[in-house]
Design a protein around this motif. Structure first.
Motif, PDB file in Angstrom:
ATOM      1  N   ARG A   4     129.006  72.871 -10.282  1.00  0.00           N
ATOM      2  CA  ARG A   4     130.445  73.014 -10.068  1.00  0.00           C
ATOM      3  C   ARG A   4     131.233  71.941 -10.796  1.00  0.00           C
ATOM      4  O   ARG A   4     132.458  72.051 -10.926  1.00  0.00           O
ATOM      5  N   GLY A   5     130.549  70.917 -11.260  1.00  0.00           N
ATOM      6  CA  GLY A   5     131.212  69.827 -11.956  1.00  0.00           C
ATOM      7  C   GLY A   5     130.358  68.579 -11.921  1.00  0.00           C
ATOM      8  O   GLY A   5     129.368  68.497 -11.173  1.00  0.00           O
ATOM      9  N   TYR A  29     127.587  70.000  -6.883  1.00  0.00           N
ATOM     10  CA  TYR A  29     128.011  69.147  -7.984  1.00  0.00           C
ATOM     11  C   TYR A  29     126.829  68.340  -8.535  1.00  0.00           C
ATOM     12  O   TYR A  29     125.868  68.050  -7.810  1.00  0.00           O
ATOM     13  N   ASP A  50     133.312  64.895 -15.042  1.00  0.00           N
ATOM     14  CA  ASP A  50     134.610  65.552 -14.904  1.00  0.00           C
ATOM     15  C   ASP A  50     135.523  64.700 -14.028  1.00  0.00           C
ATOM     16  O   ASP A  50     136.721  64.597 -14.274  1.00  0.00           O
ATOM     17  N   THR A  76     138.441  62.214 -20.772  1.00  0.00           N
ATOM     18  CA  THR A  76     139.169  63.309 -20.120  1.00  0.00           C
ATOM     19  C   THR A  76     138.837  63.383 -18.635  1.00  0.00           C
ATOM     20  O   THR A  76     139.271  64.308 -17.948  1.00  0.00           O
ATOM     21  N   VAL A 120     138.346  68.419 -10.163  1.00  0.00           N
ATOM     22  CA  VAL A 120     137.517  69.047 -11.200  1.00  0.00           C
ATOM     23  C   VAL A 120     138.340  70.077 -11.972  1.00  0.00           C
ATOM     24  O   VAL A 120     138.276  70.159 -13.206  1.00  0.00           O
ATOM     25  N   GLU A 121     139.130  70.871 -11.276  1.00  0.00           N
ATOM     26  CA  GLU A 121     139.998  71.851 -11.940  1.00  0.00           C
ATOM     27  C   GLU A 121     140.968  71.151 -12.895  1.00  0.00           C
ATOM     28  O   GLU A 121     141.198  71.609 -14.018  1.00  0.00           O
ATOM     29  N   ALA A 123     140.488  68.239 -14.299  1.00  0.00           N
ATOM     30  CA  ALA A 123     139.708  67.721 -15.422  1.00  0.00           C
ATOM     31  C   ALA A 123     139.416  68.813 -16.441  1.00  0.00           C
ATOM     32  O   ALA A 123     139.495  68.590 -17.659  1.00  0.00           O
ATOM     33  N   ARG A 124     139.089  70.016 -15.943  1.00  0.00           N
ATOM     34  CA  ARG A 124     138.782  71.125 -16.864  1.00  0.00           C
ATOM     35  C   ARG A 124     140.028  71.498 -17.682  1.00  0.00           C
ATOM     36  O   ARG A 124     139.926  71.823 -18.858  1.00  0.00           O
ATOM     37  N   GLN A 127     140.375  68.852 -20.311  1.00  0.00           N
ATOM     38  CA  GLN A 127     139.361  69.036 -21.351  1.00  0.00           C
ATOM     39  C   GLN A 127     139.730  70.181 -22.284  1.00  0.00           C
ATOM     40  O   GLN A 127     139.548  70.082 -23.510  1.00  0.00           O
ATOM     41  N   GLU A 128     140.249  71.266 -21.712  1.00  0.00           N
ATOM     42  CA  GLU A 128     140.648  72.401 -22.539  1.00  0.00           C
ATOM     43  C   GLU A 128     141.821  72.024 -23.441  1.00  0.00           C
ATOM     44  O   GLU A 128     141.847  72.372 -24.624  1.00  0.00           O
ATOM     45  N   ARG A 131     140.451  69.978 -26.228  1.00  0.00           N
ATOM     46  CA  ARG A 131     139.787  70.813 -27.232  1.00  0.00           C
ATOM     47  C   ARG A 131     140.804  71.519 -28.125  1.00  0.00           C
ATOM     48  O   ARG A 131     140.640  71.615 -29.338  1.00  0.00           O
TER      49      ARG A 131
END
Length: 463
Positions: A4-5, A29, A50, A76, A120-121, A123-124, A127-128, A131
């Motif tokens: 999950r992270g 996790y 994350d 990130t 975590v959400e 962080a994602r 990260q996106e 990118r």
């Protein structure tokens, strides 16, 4: 099922670390632990969490210090800080400095699960975004060429056709037009894209150093050669070698380069072993290689080997319609880098950009816009934020009014425009104007601005 992270738990209390790691692992996790901030810094890169779940109060480097140093490394990871109930003000301070959230000890495990899941959400998302920004930077670095002008559209079509082939490419253009940018585009569009693109500025090294840089050397080949060294050809094996300022390669080294192009083999300096290397050559120059051949400075057979395909990049003054879009692109880039919100240019600033001849081409435009962004304190870049040098050449492309102009103005306009039409050749311009090449040279020294690409007799080019 996947993780999950990834959670990095930082706490100087061993039991707290272990308990948190076990709880979060049971929730799906992947966890890693560190006993203090310094140890956590070492795990940021290798573990790539994350979320960093860190205690605020720790010996050595505390939670806020860890977060600040992590931010310097542009991680990130999202930070969640833990603190005792009596020091919530410290946690609020951490949030102000960039932490996503905070938890109070003793921890409520239900609250912990919710906060970690949302962190975590977050962080994602970061990260996106990172990118996407990286993709944009890459596109800007080699693929995002402002190309509204027909000459550039034609060039980019040629790049697309040439890139997948194995052919050597010669890129010709004035300084600052983006020859390395085009070389990168060719490499990225080729089957060699995953292999190295190795660059070498041939004008930056002496003859002996250049040969060693290109072909490598054996131990003891010359004073200071304490060991074997691979050259740029070996470093670029399977990929592309970009030779900038190829016109400056000495004749002796040109022979060895020609041998490679004919046989695809090299020998290190001081060695006898023949090495076969698979490298594509892209060369670039801002000089007339045919003129260099006539002068005896460049081998004709090497020229034809390099010149399988020629890509000529037009100077910025020849595609003036691209200037506003290029300026807007650089404005966006440097406004973001400097943390400024700048909407655009005022009309008079745009007019000044459009009227200037840009002898330094796109590179000069980029530098001018970066300077303007640094100096700009309002929502728009104004004329006063641009370099004063823009005023010097702004009127060079405008026909002097008659009546209203002096003989000096008319003569200067005639000489500079004729030189531009003759691509800087003083001999051709002199024939058209009916004056001697020496007089043109004298006049060029007299004028406060020079025409880009102007050559003196003997083939020497201007900047």
């Amino acid at each position: 099922m996947g993780s999950r992270g990834r959670i990095l738990i930082v706490d100087d209390e061993a039991n707290a670390r272990a308990a948190l790691a076990e709880i979060l692992r049971e929730e799906g996790y992947t966890t890693e632990t560190a006993a203090d901030g310094f140890k956590a810094l070492g795990k940021l890169e290798e573990f790539a969490p994350d979320v960093v779940l860190t205690d605020l109060k720790m010996p050595g480097l505390d939670g806020i210090g860890l977060m600040e140093k992590a931010q310097e490394s542009r991680t990130t990871a999202t930070f969640v800080v833990m603190t005792a109930f009596g020091t919530i003000s410290n946690a609020v301070e951490a949030v102000k400095k960039g932490a996503y959230n905070y938890l109070t000890k003793p921890l409520d495990f239900q609250v912990l699960e919710v906060v970690v899941e949302r962190a975590v959400e977050q962080a994602r998302l970061l990260q996106e975004n990172s990118r996407l920004r990286q993709k944009l930077r890459e596109r800007n670095a080699f693929g995002h060429v402002i190309a509204s002008h027909p000459s550039m559209v034609k060039l980019l079509r040629l790049v697309e056709q040439v890139a997948p082939s194995r052919a050597s490419v010669l890129i010709v253009g004035e300084t600052g037009t983006g020859k390395e940018l085009v070389a990168e585009m060719i490499h990225r569009g080729s089957p060699r894209a995953k292999a190295p693109l190795v660059r070498l500025n041939c004008a930056a090294l002496s003859e002996s150093l250049l040969e060693s840089e290109l072909f490598g050397h054996e131990k003891g080949a010359f004073t200071g050669a304490v060991g074997r060294r691979e050259g740029r050809f070996e470093q670029a094996s399977g990929g592309t070698l970009f030779l900038d300022e190829v016109s400056e390669i000495p004749l002796a080294t040109q022979v060895k380069l020609l041998r490679f192009l004919q046989e695809r083999t090299i020998e290190r300096v001081g060695g006898n072993e023949t090495l076969k290397v698979d490298v594509r050559i892209i060369a670039a120059t801002n000089k007339d290689l045919r003129q260099r051949i006539t002068e005896g400075h460049f081998r004709e057979d090497l020229y034809y080997r390099l010149n399988v395909v020629t890509l000529e990049i037009p100077p910025l003054r020849a595609r003036a319609s691209d200037i506003p879009e290029l300026a807007a692109f650089f404005l966006g880039r440097y406004a973001e880098e400097n943390g400024k919100r700048i909407e655009g240019f005022t009309d008079d600033a745009l007019a000044a950009l459009a009227a200037y001849a840009w002898p330094g081409n796109v590179r000069e435009l980029e530098n001018a816009v970066e300077r303007a962004v640094v100096l700009c304190e309002g929502p728009r870049v104004e004329r006063r934020h641009l370099p004063a040098s823009l005023d010097v050449g702004a009127g060079e492309g405008v026909i002097p009014p008659i009546p209203g102009s002096t003989i000096y103005d008319l003569e200067k306009y005639a000489i500079l425009r004729t030189l531009e039409a003759c691509k800087g050749s003083t001999s051709k311009a002199a024939t058209i104007l009916g004056i001697s090449p020496r007089k043109i040279q004298y006049k060029l020294h007299e004028y406060t601005s020079t025409v880009p690409g102007a050559r003196r007799e003997g083939g020497e080019e201007g900047a």
